[in-house]
Scaffold this motif. Structure first.
Motif, PDB file in Angstrom:
ATOM      1  N   GLN A 173     171.930   4.789 -67.596  1.00  0.00           N
ATOM      2  CA  GLN A 173     172.798   5.753 -66.928  1.00  0.00           C
ATOM      3  C   GLN A 173     172.109   7.094 -66.732  1.00  0.00           C
ATOM      4  N   ASP A 174     171.513   7.616 -67.791  1.00  0.00           N
ATOM      5  CA  ASP A 174     170.938   8.956 -67.725  1.00  0.00           C
ATOM      6  C   ASP A 174     169.767   9.030 -66.750  1.00  0.00           C
ATOM      7  N   SER A 175     168.850   8.074 -66.859  1.00  0.00           N
ATOM      8  CA  SER A 175     167.670   8.146 -65.999  1.00  0.00           C
ATOM      9  C   SER A 175     168.017   7.859 -64.544  1.00  0.00           C
ATOM     10  N   THR A 176     169.055   7.048 -64.297  1.00  0.00           N
ATOM     11  CA  THR A 176     169.488   6.807 -62.927  1.00  0.00           C
ATOM     12  C   THR A 176     170.098   8.069 -62.329  1.00  0.00           C
ATOM     13  N   THR A 177     170.872   8.794 -63.137  1.00  0.00           N
ATOM     14  CA  THR A 177     171.429  10.064 -62.679  1.00  0.00           C
ATOM     15  C   THR A 177     170.307  11.055 -62.388  1.00  0.00           C
ATOM     16  N   CYS A 178     169.287  11.075 -63.252  1.00  0.00           N
ATOM     17  CA  CYS A 178     168.143  11.966 -63.021  1.00  0.00           C
ATOM     18  C   CYS A 178     167.373  11.565 -61.771  1.00  0.00           C
ATOM     19  N   LEU A 179     167.284  10.274 -61.509  1.00  0.00           N
ATOM     20  CA  LEU A 179     166.604   9.813 -60.298  1.00  0.00           C
ATOM     21  C   LEU A 179     167.358  10.283 -59.056  1.00  0.00           C
ATOM     22  N   ALA A 180     168.677  10.168 -59.074  1.00  0.00           N
ATOM     23  CA  ALA A 180     169.476  10.667 -57.949  1.00  0.00           C
ATOM     24  C   ALA A 180     169.294  12.168 -57.793  1.00  0.00           C
ATOM     25  N   HIS A 181     169.246  12.872 -58.911  1.00  0.00           N
ATOM     26  CA  HIS A 181     169.038  14.319 -58.889  1.00  0.00           C
ATOM     27  C   HIS A 181     167.702  14.655 -58.224  1.00  0.00           C
ATOM     28  N   VAL A 213     160.388  14.432 -64.272  1.00  0.00           N
ATOM     29  CA  VAL A 213     161.827  14.492 -64.524  1.00  0.00           C
ATOM     30  C   VAL A 213     162.191  13.508 -65.631  1.00  0.00           C
ATOM     31  N   THR A 214     162.900  13.994 -66.635  1.00  0.00           N
ATOM     32  CA  THR A 214     163.296  13.136 -67.752  1.00  0.00           C
ATOM     33  C   THR A 214     164.742  13.405 -68.141  1.00  0.00           C
ATOM     34  N   GLY A 215     165.418  12.377 -68.636  1.00  0.00           N
ATOM     35  CA  GLY A 215     166.839  12.474 -68.946  1.00  0.00           C
ATOM     36  C   GLY A 215     167.160  12.858 -70.367  1.00  0.00           C
ATOM     37  N   VAL A 216     166.227  13.503 -71.062  1.00  0.00           N
ATOM     38  CA  VAL A 216     166.513  13.918 -72.434  1.00  0.00           C
ATOM     39  C   VAL A 216     167.640  14.945 -72.440  1.00  0.00           C
ATOM     40  N   CYS A 217     168.347  15.007 -73.570  1.00  0.00           N
ATOM     41  CA  CYS A 217     169.540  15.845 -73.648  1.00  0.00           C
ATOM     42  C   CYS A 217     169.729  16.344 -75.071  1.00  0.00           C
ATOM     43  N   VAL A 230     158.405  20.412 -65.876  1.00  0.00           N
ATOM     44  CA  VAL A 230     159.244  19.380 -66.484  1.00  0.00           C
ATOM     45  C   VAL A 230     160.704  19.730 -66.205  1.00  0.00           C
ATOM     46  N   GLU A 231     161.398  18.859 -65.488  1.00  0.00           N
ATOM     47  CA  GLU A 231     162.816  19.063 -65.189  1.00  0.00           C
ATOM     48  C   GLU A 231     163.668  18.172 -66.088  1.00  0.00           C
ATOM     49  N   THR A 232     164.693  18.756 -66.698  1.00  0.00           N
ATOM     50  CA  THR A 232     165.608  18.030 -67.579  1.00  0.00           C
ATOM     51  C   THR A 232     167.046  18.305 -67.124  1.00  0.00           C
ATOM     52  N   PRO A 233     167.514  17.613 -66.095  1.00  0.00           N
ATOM     53  CA  PRO A 233     168.823  17.926 -65.518  1.00  0.00           C
ATOM     54  C   PRO A 233     169.994  17.757 -66.473  1.00  0.00           C
ATOM     55  N   LEU A 234     169.819  16.959 -67.541  1.00  0.00           N
ATOM     56  CA  LEU A 234     170.939  16.657 -68.443  1.00  0.00           C
ATOM     57  C   LEU A 234     170.881  17.431 -69.753  1.00  0.00           C
ATOM     58  N   MET A 235     169.914  18.305 -69.912  1.00  0.00           N
ATOM     59  CA  MET A 235     169.659  18.916 -71.217  1.00  0.00           C
ATOM     60  C   MET A 235     170.893  19.567 -71.824  1.00  0.00           C
ATOM     61  N   TRP A 236     171.673  20.262 -71.024  1.00  0.00           N
ATOM     62  CA  TRP A 236     172.770  21.061 -71.580  1.00  0.00           C
ATOM     63  C   TRP A 236     174.151  20.546 -71.187  1.00  0.00           C
TER      64      TRP A 236
END
Length: 255
Positions: free
Chosen positions: A20-28, A133-137, A169-175
């Motif tokens: 889920q997370d990495s797919t959302t980041c891919l769309a981002h 881009v990585t989905g770490v949070c 490095v982009e982390t769209p889900l970090m926060w």
């Protein structure tokens, strides 16, 4: 880790597990960058079904979002079996999920994200991409130290210095939490050109992504497939429930 850097970039490499997370980041990434490639890792994980789902998600995304498909380039799968060989984790061994004395869950694979980022940096260098881009949070996470913002900032600096090329490095889900991750996916889907917009991307995530640590793909829930009881399933399910509840109360946007 987000940046206000306005420097033109030459494309993005997304760490893409098929979840889920990495797919959302891919769309981002596909809404922000003209050229996007993906990288995944086979490290002997118990939930190896995610490697199969990666391909399904990419095929679905190309078929349902033509504008994004034009931006989506090569996918790269890296063999990191050695990482699984040296780790003693519930993600690489047949053991129950539990907390360890150090306060970390036994799903923690020491060094995993550090290794992932290093290989991603090396591939990005070779492919002429300067955004990773990585989905770490750090909001909804299990206490993994390699998911923290400080770690990602340090990796950005180390990769840039070690390869003498400026990486972002982009982390769209970090926060954001899992409910907000579902909401973000819906909003991103509305920016695509698929029939159904945000709902289409949410449905794709529900049906085709994989999160369950046990690799369970026979039990279907409103939020997707999984055992429903492992830490990953519980986090995903709780986020879905919060998002749906917020939507019903008019606090968010449903799908």
């Amino acid at each position: 880790m987000q940046s206000s850097d306005s420097t033109p970039h030459h494309g993005a490499l997304v760490l893409f597990s098929g979840g889920q997370d990495s797919t959302t980041c891919l769309a981002h990434a596909l809404t922000r960058h003209e050229r996007v490639e993906t990288i995944g890792f086979d490290y002997g994980q118990r939930h190896r079904v995610e490697l199969r789902q990666r391909g399904e998600v990419l095929r679905e995304l190309r078929a349902r979002f033509p504008a994004w498909s034009a931006r989506l380039g090569e996918d790269h799968l890296i063999d990191l079996a050695v990482l699984g060989q040296i780790s003693d984790s519930a993600l690489t061994r047949d053991m129950a999920f539990e907390m360890e004395r150090a306060g970390l869950p036994n799903t923690f694979v020491p060094g995993r994200n550090l290794v992932f980022m290093t290989f991603a940096g090396a591939l990005a260098y070779r492919r002429g991409l300067d955004v990773i881009v990585t989905g770490v949070c750090e909001t909804d996470y299990s206490g993994y130290p390699d998911c923290r913002d400080d770690t990602m900032k340090a990796m950005q600096l180390a990769l840039s210095l070690g390869m003498d090329r400026r990486f972002l490095v982009e982390t769209p889900l970090m926060w954001i939490d899992k409910a907000a991750t579902w909401r973000l996916a819906h909003a991103l889907g509305q920016q695509g050109d698929a029939a159904g917009g945000g709902d289409a991307l949410v449905r794709m995530i529900v049906e085709h992504t994989h999160t369950c640590y046990l690799g369970e793909r026979t039990q279907r829930h409103p939020w997707g497939y999984g055992c429903g009881t492992c830490p990953a399933c519980m986090l995903r399910a709780a986020g879905w429930a919060r998002w749906q509840d917020q939507d019903q109360r008019g606090d968010g946007h449903g799908g």
